[in-house]
Write a protein that holds these residues in place. Structure first.
Motif, mmCIF file in Angstrom:
data_model
loop_
_atom_site.group_PDB
_atom_site.id
_atom_site.type_symbol
_atom_site.label_atom_id
_atom_site.label_comp_id
_atom_site.label_asym_id
_atom_site.label_seq_id
_atom_site.Cartn_x
_atom_site.Cartn_y
_atom_site.Cartn_z
ATOM 1 N N THR A 179 0.857 -1.190 0.000
ATOM 2 C CA THR A 179 0.000 0.000 0.000
ATOM 3 C C THR A 179 0.892 1.238 0.000
ATOM 4 O O THR A 179 2.103 1.145 0.275
ATOM 5 C CB THR A 179 -0.895 0.042 1.247
ATOM 6 N N PRO A 180 0.319 2.406 -0.270
ATOM 7 C CA PRO A 180 1.131 3.620 -0.199
ATOM 8 C C PRO A 180 1.741 3.843 1.171
ATOM 9 O O PRO A 180 2.753 4.545 1.293
ATOM 10 C CB PRO A 180 0.123 4.731 -0.548
ATOM 11 N N ALA A 181 1.163 3.224 2.204
ATOM 12 C CA ALA A 181 1.675 3.405 3.568
ATOM 13 C C ALA A 181 2.700 2.354 3.960
ATOM 14 O O ALA A 181 3.275 2.422 5.056
ATOM 15 C CB ALA A 181 0.511 3.380 4.562
ATOM 16 N N THR A 182 2.956 1.369 3.090
ATOM 17 C CA THR A 182 3.945 0.337 3.402
ATOM 18 C C THR A 182 5.301 0.980 3.669
ATOM 19 O O THR A 182 5.774 1.823 2.903
ATOM 20 C CB THR A 182 4.077 -0.661 2.243
ATOM 21 N N GLN A 183 5.938 0.584 4.766
ATOM 22 C CA GLN A 183 7.243 1.124 5.126
ATOM 23 C C GLN A 183 8.346 0.308 4.431
ATOM 24 O O GLN A 183 8.348 -0.919 4.488
ATOM 25 C CB GLN A 183 7.429 1.091 6.638
ATOM 26 N N VAL A 184 9.271 1.042 3.806
ATOM 27 C CA VAL A 184 10.323 0.394 3.019
ATOM 28 C C VAL A 184 11.679 0.968 3.435
ATOM 29 O O VAL A 184 11.829 2.177 3.624
ATOM 30 C CB VAL A 184 10.109 0.632 1.507
ATOM 31 N N SER A 185 12.637 0.082 3.546
ATOM 32 C CA SER A 185 13.987 0.522 3.914
ATOM 33 C C SER A 185 14.606 1.351 2.779
ATOM 34 O O SER A 185 14.505 0.989 1.604
ATOM 35 C CB SER A 185 14.873 -0.694 4.195
ATOM 36 N N ASP A 186 15.263 2.436 3.159
ATOM 37 C CA ASP A 186 15.995 3.256 2.185
ATOM 38 C C ASP A 186 17.496 3.170 2.449
ATOM 39 O O ASP A 186 18.274 3.975 1.934
ATOM 40 C CB ASP A 186 15.522 4.718 2.266
ATOM 41 N N PRO A 228 -13.264 3.870 -6.590
ATOM 42 C CA PRO A 228 -13.842 2.600 -7.059
ATOM 43 C C PRO A 228 -14.257 1.716 -5.883
ATOM 44 O O PRO A 228 -13.738 1.828 -4.767
ATOM 45 C CB PRO A 228 -12.692 1.952 -7.836
ATOM 46 N N SER A 229 -15.190 0.864 -6.165
ATOM 47 C CA SER A 229 -15.591 -0.095 -5.136
ATOM 48 C C SER A 229 -14.429 -1.035 -4.855
ATOM 49 O O SER A 229 -13.612 -1.326 -5.732
ATOM 50 C CB SER A 229 -16.816 -0.890 -5.606
ATOM 51 N N GLY A 230 -14.367 -1.499 -3.610
ATOM 52 C CA GLY A 230 -13.284 -2.397 -3.223
ATOM 53 C C GLY A 230 -12.050 -1.663 -2.745
ATOM 54 O O GLY A 230 -11.005 -2.287 -2.515
ATOM 55 N N LEU A 231 -12.169 -0.333 -2.599
ATOM 56 C CA LEU A 231 -11.039 0.480 -2.133
ATOM 57 C C LEU A 231 -11.507 1.340 -0.983
ATOM 58 O O LEU A 231 -12.586 1.949 -1.032
ATOM 59 C CB LEU A 231 -10.517 1.363 -3.269
ATOM 60 N N GLY A 235 -5.846 8.174 6.185
ATOM 61 C CA GLY A 235 -5.244 9.028 5.166
ATOM 62 C C GLY A 235 -4.647 8.293 3.987
ATOM 63 O O GLY A 235 -4.116 8.942 3.072
ATOM 64 N N ASP A 236 -4.700 6.954 3.957
ATOM 65 C CA ASP A 236 -4.161 6.244 2.803
ATOM 66 C C ASP A 236 -5.099 5.133 2.374
ATOM 67 O O ASP A 236 -6.077 4.827 3.049
ATOM 68 C CB ASP A 236 -2.759 5.686 3.087
ATOM 69 N N TYR A 237 -4.757 4.532 1.233
ATOM 70 C CA TYR A 237 -5.688 3.635 0.556
ATOM 71 C C TYR A 237 -5.318 2.167 0.764
ATOM 72 O O TYR A 237 -4.143 1.795 0.767
ATOM 73 C CB TYR A 237 -5.707 3.960 -0.942
ATOM 74 N N TYR A 238 -6.390 1.341 0.868
ATOM 75 C CA TYR A 238 -6.217 -0.098 1.041
ATOM 76 C C TYR A 238 -7.241 -0.826 0.178
ATOM 77 O O TYR A 238 -8.409 -0.433 0.128
ATOM 78 C CB TYR A 238 -6.417 -0.508 2.503
#
Length: 823
Positions: free
Chosen positions: A503-510, A745-748, A753-756
């Motif tokens: 998701t846009p909120a997924t935390q990723v190592s930089d 859209p349906s299903g979202l 504050g972010d989308y799932y």
């Protein structure tokens, strides 16, 4: 006495006898040689005369109608074929035009039999006096013979056939017929054949409305069409016009009063509606050439004579805006780069500028070697100092370069320490360019750029600018240049991640990422973030906004390179050009600007793949439609390629990039909230990109060198390509209202504050990538996830752009894919 008086006669007799015999021998030899010459000439005539062409093309004159290419709003952008002309009957051509032609080209036309021997003798004497070819003796009939049937090669054989054909024409056609053919056939520059077409091209009026002053200017063009036409060189055309007017007065075609009025008449150069001025009213050379290629694939050579009309999808306003934006972007980059010095140099004797004819001739020769490029004009330096550079375009057009902004660009070439080849001095050949209120010296760009825009609903190409200058080569970088897209490719990887549970909120190592030689099977891979700036952790959204390479690599590692490779083909990308290895996350594959625009159209139109197309319809010479496009349209369920929820989230994220991220200049300068996009910069800044869109229009801008090399330290997609994109969009979006985001859209769902996605709600969606679980020190990269084949790719790419030759074929045996732009 008698004997003595006869002795002189007896002594002279042998002498006279010897002289007589000698004279007889000379006469016999001459007669023999003459007979041999006559025999040889007769033999030559006997052999050559039957090989002379039939005059049917003259006696039944039917000019071929060329292929014409138009924009969607009916602006002519290209003509291909034999010639562009408007044929008139002899009695439709005004007498003043006929008089001007005779005065300029052949005043004894109605007296001689095809060859003006008086003119031949006069030209020979003039050429002997000047020890050079200053005059010719070609008659109108000889020019007609050459134009219809013969080449312009300078050989004795060609000249012999020209003379024979001249006699044949004179024996077959009347003088009026010959002059009629000449006036309709002669080439007069800028694709205009015949004086009727030239009148519309240069003065915007039919030939029936021509004035003596305008007729004289047109009649002066055949001497050198590329140099004496009023668009290419008005000063030379004006000087030639003065000569023709003088001849018209001397021959009695003009009275003194008419002559004086013609000399004083101002000449206004303009084009008739729908007629090219110089080239064309719109710079549509690249789409016109591509349209020609596409139709040629159907009809072959027949397209050049059957009067076909191609109506493209190009928007004339947007096309010109794209041309201006590309030119401005390339010139801005060229100003930032160090001035390399003049284009060349020429010996400029002291005082030559005061000798008008000699100086203009020298400048004409320079134009042949260093032709103008649009608004970049060739000039020669007369004097140079740190505060002022004086250059000349002609003997009467002298330009002072003294504005501080202009001098700053060339300062290194004006210092006392400047050396060859950088130094500017008398005789240096340069290009000058007019800015707002001042002139500048700027070298001809070596960098290239391209821009393409599509209608998102059906893929119609509305703008196509394939390079800085079409005249430098027809290589169309929009369709033929396969380049690494860099970070502009990341959104497609992110989209695949959304459908795999991120998701846009997924935390990723930089944190820095690396693979050892053992892990790659070849050599170590140590990718870097731009500027070597790293952060402990970023959300996926933040990683896209900041275009972080480490984040993108770990996202692709989580998704799986093979899955991502399959996924990006939905957008129209070639599987073979996007190898299933981790560097794909950084845009290490290859795309064309057109292909990238087609991919971004999917994000803009709701998730539908709409293949780009250029030709809307084709008509024959009678106007009958013989071919019409049937494009795929967004909304067609068969064209859907990605989940509408993915589109909605990616649209939101890409709008954020264009507002807060590396593309923030787009929002700042356009002041719109419906703009999304992504910058792209490859290793060592070899390619700079910006791909952006609104719901109705997608455009891609690219900058780089044809043979890839660094654009320079600090050059990025945001600094080099984005200004081109913004410059274009400022015009393309003018007057168009903003389009707010559509319904979710349906299903979202939007949570905190972010989308799932419904199937990946908080707690189920992937929350962390490349980060250790709580209490687990975990490494950054897992060797087990290293895709096979990455070592081979690293050997091939090494982080660099794929070299692209202007012929469309990258070195190493790889062949660029053919253009695939359907009708």
């Amino acid at each position: 006495m008698s004997s003595s008086s006869h002795s002189p006669s007896r002594q002279q007799a042998p002498a006279r006898s010897w002289l007589s015999r000698f004279a007889i021998k000379v006469i016999v030899v001459c007669v023999g040689l003459g007979a041999c010459g006559a025999l040889l000439m007769t033999l030559a005539l006997a052999l050559a005369w039957p090989n002379l062409p039939d005059l049917h093309a003259m006696t039944d004159y039917r000019p071929r109608i060329p292929l014409r290419v138009y924009t969607a709003d009916n602006v002519l952008i290209g003509e291909f074929g034999e010639e562009r002309r408007n044929v008139l009957r002899f009695d439709e051509i005004p007498d003043v035009m006929k008089s001007a032609i005779l005065a300029a080209e052949d005043d004894r036309f109605y007296q001689h039999g095809g060859i003006d021997w008086t003119g031949v003798i006069r030209a020979a004497i003039a050429n002997l006096v000047h020890m050079s070819k200053t005059q010719g003796a070609s008659t109108i009939t000889m020019q007609v013979a050459r134009n219809f049937y013969l080449s312009s090669e300078k050989t004795y054989t060609r000249k012999f056939y020209e003379l024979l054909l001249t006699f044949k024409i004179e024996a077959t056609l009347s003088k009026d017929q010959i002059l009629d053919l000449y006036m309709n056939q002669i080439f007069l520059g800028h694709r205009a054949y015949g004086f009727a077409a030239a009148s519309r091209t240069y003065f915007g009026k039919p030939l029936s409305e021509i004035t003596p002053a305008e007729a004289a200017m047109l009649a002066g063009i055949p001497k050198a069409p590329s140099r004496f036409n009023p668009i290419s060189n008005f000063d030379r055309a004006k000087a030639r016009q003065g000569y023709v007017l003088g001849r018209m007065r001397a021959l009695g075609y003009l009275t003194e009063a008419e002559y004086q009025a013609a000399v004083k008449q101002p000449i206004v150069v303009k084009s008739a509606a729908g007629t090219p001025t110089g080239r064309y009213a719109v710079h549509g050379e690249y789409p016109a050439e591509l349209a020609r290629q596409l139709l040629y694939g159907v009809y072959q050579d027949d397209i050049y004579s059957r009067g076909f009309n191609i109506y493209t999808t190009i928007n004339s306003k947007d096309q010109e805006a794209g041309y201006d934006a590309v030119r401005a972007g390339v010139l801005d980059y060229t100003r930032r780069a160090p001035f390399p010095g003049p284009e060349g140099s020429v010996d400029l004797p002291a005082g030559i500028e005061s000798k008008t004819e000699d100086f203009n001739t020298l400048l004409d020769d320079l134009q042949d070697k260093y032709p103008d490029s649009g608004d970049l004009l060739t000039a020669v330096v007369l004097s140079a100092s740190p505060t002022d550079v004086k250059v000349a375009r002609s003997a009467t057009q002298i330009v002072d370069i003294n504005d501080k902004r202009a001098l700053k660009v060339i300062a290194r070439a004006l210092t006392s320490k400047a050396k060859e080849p950088t130094r500017l001095e008398r005789g240096s050949v340069v290009y000058i360019h007019q800015m707002d209120g001042y002139w500048e010296i700027i070298n001809k760009p070596t960098v290239q750029a391209a821009l393409v825009s599509l209608r998102t609903q059906d893929g119609a190409i509305e703008t196509m600018v394939g390079g800085f200058d079409f005249e430098e080569g027809k290589f169309n970088r929009v369709t033929q240049a396969w380049r690494q897209p860099g970070s502009s490719f990341k959104p497609f990887i992110y989209a695949s991640a959304l459908e795999r549970g991120l998701t846009p909120a997924t935390q990723v190592s930089d944190e820095p990422f690396s693979l050892t030689a053992e892990q790659t099977g070849s050599k170590a891979w140590n990718p870097k973030n731009y500027g070597n700036a790293y952060e402990p952790v970023l959300t996926m959204r933040q990683g896209l906004y900041k275009s972080k390479n480490m984040v993108s690599i770990r996202i692709l590692q989580a998704v799986g390179p093979k899955y991502a490779q399959d996924y990006v083909t939905r957008f129209g990308f070639d599987r073979a050009r996007q190898p299933a290895v981790l560097p794909m996350a950084l845009g290490a594959g290859s795309v064309t600007p057109l292909q990238l625009a087609g991919g971004y159209a999917v994000f803009a139109n709701g998730g539908y793949r709409v293949p780009p197309y250029l030709i809307d319809h084709v008509t024959d010479s009678s106007g009958k439609v013989i071919m019409r496009a049937r494009p795929t349209v967004a909304g067609d369920t068969l064209a859907r390629v990605i989940d509408p929820r993915t589109v909605y989230v990616m649209d939101d994220m890409l709008r954020g990039v264009a507002t807060y991220g590396t593309g923030a200049r787009a929002h700042r300068e356009l002041g719109r909230n419906d703009v999304g996009g992504k910058t792209g910069t490859t290793n060592d800044s070899q390619d700079a990109w910006f791909a952006g869109f609104t719901p109705k229009l997608v455009a891609v801008a690219w900058m780089g060198f044809d043979q890839p090399k660094s654009l320079g330290q600090g050059e990025t997609g945001g600094g080099a390509a984005l200004p081109i994109w913004v410059g274009f969009m400022r015009t393309a979006l003018k007057g168009q209202p903003e389009t707010p985001p559509g319904p979710m859209p349906s299903g979202l769902k939007k949570v905190d504050g972010d989308y799932y996605f419904d199937e990946y709600p908080p707690g189920t969606a992937i929350a962390r990538v490349g980060l250790p679980a709580p209490g687990d020190p975990g490494p950054g990269a897992q060797p087990g996830n290293t895709p096979d084949g990455i070592g081979n790719l690293l050997n091939q790419l090494q982080g660099n752009a794929t070299p692209q030759k202007p012929n469309g074929n990258p070195p190493g045996g790889a062949v660029a894919h053919p253009v695939r732009v359907p009708f």
